[in-house]
Write a protein that holds these residues in place. Sequence first.
Motif, mmCIF file in Angstrom:
data_model
loop_
_atom_site.group_PDB
_atom_site.id
_atom_site.type_symbol
_atom_site.label_atom_id
_atom_site.label_comp_id
_atom_site.label_asym_id
_atom_site.label_seq_id
_atom_site.Cartn_x
_atom_site.Cartn_y
_atom_site.Cartn_z
ATOM 1 N N PHE A 95 0.832 -1.130 0.019
ATOM 2 C CA PHE A 95 0.153 -0.007 0.141
ATOM 3 C C PHE A 95 0.836 1.133 0.082
ATOM 4 C CE2 PHE A 95 -2.059 -3.468 2.554
ATOM 5 C CZ PHE A 95 -3.497 -3.579 1.768
ATOM 6 N N CYS A 96 0.426 2.078 -0.623
ATOM 7 C CA CYS A 96 1.015 3.578 -0.584
ATOM 8 C C CYS A 96 -0.165 4.560 -0.065
ATOM 9 C CB CYS A 96 1.432 3.991 -1.746
ATOM 10 S SG CYS A 96 2.289 5.935 -1.735
ATOM 11 N N ALA B 87 3.610 10.983 2.034
ATOM 12 C CA ALA B 87 3.365 9.642 1.463
ATOM 13 C C ALA B 87 4.279 8.686 2.033
ATOM 14 C CB ALA B 87 3.303 9.596 -0.255
ATOM 15 N N PHE B 88 3.545 7.487 2.588
ATOM 16 C CA PHE B 88 4.405 6.439 2.996
ATOM 17 C C PHE B 88 3.858 4.982 2.416
ATOM 18 C CE2 PHE B 88 3.999 9.635 6.187
ATOM 19 C CZ PHE B 88 5.476 9.684 6.774
ATOM 20 N N VAL B 89 4.916 4.026 2.199
ATOM 21 C CA VAL B 89 4.614 2.743 1.598
ATOM 22 C C VAL B 89 4.665 1.830 3.020
ATOM 23 C CG1 VAL B 89 5.818 1.100 0.395
ATOM 24 C CG2 VAL B 89 6.221 3.369 -0.403
ATOM 25 N N ILE B 90 3.695 0.871 2.843
ATOM 26 C CA ILE B 90 3.384 -0.065 3.962
ATOM 27 C C ILE B 90 3.608 -1.487 3.136
ATOM 28 C CG2 ILE B 90 1.828 -1.154 5.344
ATOM 29 C CD1 ILE B 90 0.680 2.029 5.469
ATOM 30 N N PRO C 202 3.731 -4.385 9.623
ATOM 31 C CA PRO C 202 4.764 -3.418 8.985
ATOM 32 C C PRO C 202 4.855 -2.005 9.310
ATOM 33 C CG PRO C 202 2.673 -3.669 7.704
ATOM 34 C CD PRO C 202 2.532 -4.553 8.809
ATOM 35 N N VAL C 203 6.050 -1.470 9.243
ATOM 36 C CA VAL C 203 6.198 -0.410 9.680
ATOM 37 C C VAL C 203 6.387 0.563 8.590
ATOM 38 C CG1 VAL C 203 7.949 1.305 10.593
ATOM 39 C CG2 VAL C 203 7.864 -1.053 11.655
ATOM 40 N N PRO C 204 5.613 1.677 8.485
ATOM 41 C CA PRO C 204 5.394 2.510 7.232
ATOM 42 C C PRO C 204 6.751 3.227 6.868
ATOM 43 C CG PRO C 204 3.585 3.115 8.468
ATOM 44 C CD PRO C 204 4.449 2.045 9.377
ATOM 45 N N SER C 205 7.290 3.212 5.518
ATOM 46 C CA SER C 205 8.412 3.991 5.174
ATOM 47 C C SER C 205 8.101 5.145 4.315
ATOM 48 C CB SER C 205 9.244 2.941 4.315
ATOM 49 O OG SER C 205 9.685 1.900 4.922
ATOM 50 N N PRO C 206 8.901 6.412 4.526
ATOM 51 C CA PRO C 206 8.188 7.407 3.946
ATOM 52 C C PRO C 206 8.938 7.631 2.626
ATOM 53 C CG PRO C 206 10.276 7.955 5.435
ATOM 54 C CD PRO C 206 9.736 6.482 5.814
ATOM 55 N N ILE C 207 8.220 8.145 1.549
ATOM 56 C CA ILE C 207 8.558 8.375 0.216
ATOM 57 C C ILE C 207 9.337 9.723 0.062
ATOM 58 C CG2 ILE C 207 7.955 8.493 -2.312
ATOM 59 C CD1 ILE C 207 5.768 6.236 -1.661
#
Length: 282
Positions: A133-134, A147-150, A160-165
């Motif tokens: 997911f984004c 925005a963050f990627v999961i 999961p830990v969200p990662s910033p874009i």
Amino acid sequence: MLGADSTSTYGVAGDRHYYNHAQKIFEVGEDASLGIVTWGLGGLSVGSYRMLIARFADRLKPGISVEDAAKQWASDFWNAYTASDIWPLAIECQRLAKMGPYVVGANPPAPNSRDKGEEERFEAYRLGLVAGFCIGGYMMPDRVPSAFVIIADPLGGSSPVPSPITQGWSFWGAPNLIQRLIFGCDDSLKASILSSGKWNGTNDDLNTLVADHQLAHPLVPMREAIDFVHSCIFSTIKAMKFSSLPQICGGPIEIAAITVDRKFRWVRHKPWDTAINEGGLA
């Protein structure tokens, strides 16, 4: 900017079916400033993504950050993921991951290694049970976009830990074709070069060489960004169509935009009768 095709894959390796009118982009609530695009696993038995995202939107508190919203979605989805009927498959995937790989022709096979059937199941589960997911947009009152990627991975074992874009663009799901178009080389090809025994440089050397030849472009206005996203998805769909690869990308292209002065807006959105009208018949 969120863009996606409409093909959804059901089933696992050897028993796959493709539907070309699925929803992959969702507005988080109504009159919202957040959107979600998904790839990978197409849904859960405990609820469709549409329902899960609607419930997530209902619980969002005003004034939180996009990062906080991403963390909440990651937690909500993981709870649904582990409560669904695919969780036993994820546990089996974790068990198989602890074993050694299957080696063709090994006689005798290495202790605690996967057999041929287990290797096939492991590969099917390892790839087929991943949900990506984004989530992006902005939250009031600051209007700062982010925005963050999961990635919910069966081998992850926890929420999961969200990662910033960072600023720029990202591709998921079937990125190899665009990687070849823009960079001239996708991750699989790079891995083959590095493992071929004929490359004398390092991984960084190869990445530098590839980067020198990429089709780079500067920041572009919003409407050109829309054109870029559409062109990339369209190119991927056509490349898949005229290849021997599984047809995992296709159907109508959807694009949504969230700008700092406006909320979620559809740029292209398929109507509810799009599957009925497939082929252009009214």
